[in-house]
Design an enzyme around this catalytic site. Structure first.
Site, PDB file in Angstrom:
ATOM      1  CB  ILE A   1      -0.899   0.035   1.254  1.00 12.41           C
ATOM      2  CG1 ILE A   1      -1.725  -1.255   1.332  1.00 12.41           C
ATOM      3  CG2 ILE A   1      -1.803   1.252   1.237  1.00 12.41           C
ATOM      4  CD1 ILE A   1      -2.304  -1.506   2.689  1.00 12.41           C
ATOM      5  CB  CYS A   2       1.491   3.992  -2.183  1.00 13.93           C
ATOM      6  SG  CYS A   2       2.240   5.617  -2.223  1.00 13.93           S
ATOM      7  CG  LEU A   3      -2.253   5.824   3.648  1.00 11.57           C
ATOM      8  CD1 LEU A   3      -3.098   6.738   2.777  1.00 11.57           C
ATOM      9  CD2 LEU A   3      -3.160   4.956   4.505  1.00 11.57           C
TER      10      LEU A   3
END
Lengths: 134, 525
Positions: A74-76
């Site tokens: 995930i890119c957060l």
């Protein structure tokens, strides 16, 4: 503990057997988004110095989303450089849930999905094809 | 310089020798090495180094003492734990400390070892207390001035005060094995001649002070943990009362011995109450025999303990009606007692004590030891086969809730069963009825069982509903024992059966489903 007792609709998490540093979480797709009706499982791995370092979170269920790659990473920002010790399992899961409805298309991990975001019908079809019960 | 280096090497060699030995604490080596140093090492060094050697026997000796001192101090905690098996090691330590004048070092290491290895959350209170006792003995031997002891007992005392169960542990230690306080005298122990010479020659301060300051006595030191002896005596009294009541005979020898031991340390007036308690028991024995002899033989089945109300700890008095057979007997007993001791009457504390029951059924007999309340419930079924719950409540004069609890005790024993129309009856024959009971208990979805359990599930279990939901939602289907162990880690205190009953009630609510056998999962919607 707080989360387990709080019973917030849509998200839940529980430690795996015998290991408090490794949790399994469940997120229901938010109503009104292309993910409505799907349930996603995630794995959360907490480092020993949690909460001073962010947990490592991955989608275990295959996920078609602009900010999630094919391996589930995930890119957060709040899981990376904007992590703060005041976040907890509950807030992280809620942010992830809202990420489903409002992706950040400017820095996608899955470019195809980012391009397709503007066409909800096709996107929904892709989500349906990708989703697989685990 | 060179010679010093040699000595260093020898020191390391000595250290290795002692450490490699399997049980170095139970044997004494010091003398052996001192001889070796004097007879072998010094002549050899002199030969090797020739005229430039300025080494003397004393230096070597001092070095050996030093090495030994370090070794033994490193193992001090083990020495204390193993005492009295480690006595040789302790003697050596004592000699070494005074030869090398390392008293301060010893004191500091002792404090460090105690706070690091003993006073932490992982140690049980009873262990701390017993190691404290053992260290009192060790330190009395090491240093009769009690200077060492007072420094660590301060540490331990402050720590024990933070633990709620320390009082109980201390009393258990004091009364549990009373011989501890007798074998205090270590002065006659076997110190070899060489060492006692050294100790005498050095005339360390302990020897001088011996007569003025007695070595600390274990009981006094332990009691000093608590601020005032009164608190201690009160707790002792409560424990004594519990023990005296829970015994089914009138044996008091052991308690009397404990009491006499305590009397050595407290004034007699303070222990007066305890003395009365024990005397009550002795009197009861006589009175009971007397009354029983005056009764008709078939009713000699009750033994009573007559306690003087003012001298015993507070009792909880629970009003309760007895089955006719018992109350008839109690009245008779009362009458005989009043005859024996005029102007006095008895008040029955029937919630204490035990009852030995022999239950006879059509096809079997059961022998059980139960509480009086449990016994009286079954007593009401004498001559009757079926009673309703409200009838039982009326008869016993207890609350419906407690009656229900008592009935379920007998149900679990297979003696009573609940009928369809909410009445309770005796299981006379195990072969036809018993099978039914068993089935009811094992069949998790048995309708009656569940219905009953829904009422009985306490709030403490219901609290865990979101928890169960989260667990099953994320981990899929799980067997009961897995759920149980997980919940226990989060403060679930009820039994596994309660949990199972609760999970079954959740199935009724369409929240869960049973996936065969003991495995539960969330009902998919």
């Amino acid at each position: 503990m707080q989360l387990m007792m709080a019973n917030i609709p849509g998200v839940s998490a529980f430690p795996e057997e015998g290991n408090l540093l490794s949790w399994i979480a469940t997120i229901h797709g938010p109503v009104g988004t292309v993910y409505d009706g799907f349930t996603y499982k995630l794995s959360m791995k907490f480092p020993l110095n949690y909460p001073f370092t962010a947990p490592t979170i991955r989608f275990e269920t295959p996920m078609y989303h602009p900010n999630v790659d094919t391996a589930g990473n995930i890119c957060l920002d709040i899981l990376k450089e904007k992590w703060s010790a005041i976040y907890n399992v509950q807030t992280v899961l809620l942010s992830l849930q809202s990420l489903l409805g409002e992706p950040n298309n400017d820095s996608p991990l899955n470019g195809q999905a980012a391009d397709m975001w503007s066409k909800p019908k096709e996107f929904r079809e892709m989500v349906r094809q990708t989703w697989k019960e685990i | 310089m060179n010679s010093y280096k040699y000595a260093r090497k020898q020191g390391t060699a000595i250290e290795d020798c002692v450490q490699h030995n399997e049980s170095p604490m139970e044997q004494s080596y010091l003398e052996q090495y001192l001889c070796w140093g004097r007879d072998t090492l010094v002549p050899w060094l002199n030969k090797v180094l020739g005229s430039c050697s300025d080494i003397t026997g004393n230096q070597i000796e001092y070095h050996i003492y030093q090495v030994f001192c370090n070794l033994r101090i490193n193992k001090l905690f083990e020495i204390i734990v193993d005492f009295p098996n480690s006595e040789p090691a302790l003697t050596e330590l004592k000699v070494c400390v005074f030869e090398t004048d390392r008293y301060k070092f010893l004191k500091a290491s002792l404090n460090r070892i105690i706070s690091r290895r003993l006073l932490h959350l992982g140690a049980q209170t009873s262990d701390i207390v017993s190691i404290f006792v053992s260290s009192i003995k060790c330190l009395n031997f090491l240093d009769p001035t009690a200077d060492l002891l007072s420094s660590i007992s301060m540490l331990i005392r402050n720590y024990l005060r933070t633990r709620p169960d320390s009082m109980r542990s201390v009393i258990n230690i004091l009364t549990g094995d009373a011989k501890d306080s007798d074998d205090m005298d270590l002065e006659n122990s076997t110190i070899s001649n060489t060492f006692s010479d050294i100790l005498l020659r050095n005339g360390f301060k302990g020897k001088v002070l011996r007569d003025q300051q007695l070595p600390a006595d274990i009981t006094t030191t332990l009691v000093k943990i608590f601020d005032s002896p009164d608190v201690f005596i009160k707790e002792f009294q409560t424990l004594l009362g519990d023990r005296l009541i829970s015994r089914s005979d009138y044996e008091t020898d052991r308690e009397l011995k404990n009491l006499e031991l305590l009397k050595k340390h407290f004034s007699e007036a303070k222990l007066h109450q305890c003395e009365v308690m024990i005397k009550d028991l002795m009197d009861s024995k006589r009175i009971n025999t007397n009354i029983c002899n005056n009764m008709d033989p078939e009713s000699r089945f009750v033994n009573m303990k007559v306690l003087s109300r003012l001298f015993w700890p507070q009792f909880t008095f629970e009003p309760q009606n007895h089955p006719p057979c018992v109350s008839r007997f109690l009245e008779k007993y009362d009458a005989l007692y009043s005859k024996l001791k005029s102007m006095r009457s008895l008040r029955h504390l029937t919630n204490y004590g035990t009852v030995d029951l022999d239950l006879e059924f059509e096809d079997r007999t059961l022998s059980l030891t139960v509480t009086p309340a449990q016994a009286s419930i079954i007593g009401f079924f004498d001559g009757k086969d079926t009673l309703s719950l409200s009838q039982l409540v009326n008869l016993s004069g207890k609350s419906a809730q407690s009656v229900e609890k008592l009935v379920s005790f007998w149900k679990s024993k297979g003696v009573l069963k609940q009928n369809m129309n909410a009445t309770i009856s005796v299981v006379e024959r195990i072969d036809d009825e018993g099978a039914l009971v068993e089935q009811e208990m094992t069949d998790v979805r048995g309708h009656e069982e569940v219905e009953q359990n829904v009422e009985a599930i306490p709030e403490t279990v219901k609290m865990f509903r979101p928890f169960v939901q989260a667990m099953l939602g994320n981990l899929g289907s799980l067997p009961v024992d897995r759920i149980y162990t997980s919940l226990k880690a989060f403060g679930f205190t009820e039994s596994q059966d309660k949990l199972r009953a609760y999970l079954d009630s959740l199935i009724e609510e369409d929240l869960l489903e049973a996936a065969g056998g003991n495995v539960y999962s969330l009902l998919k919607k």
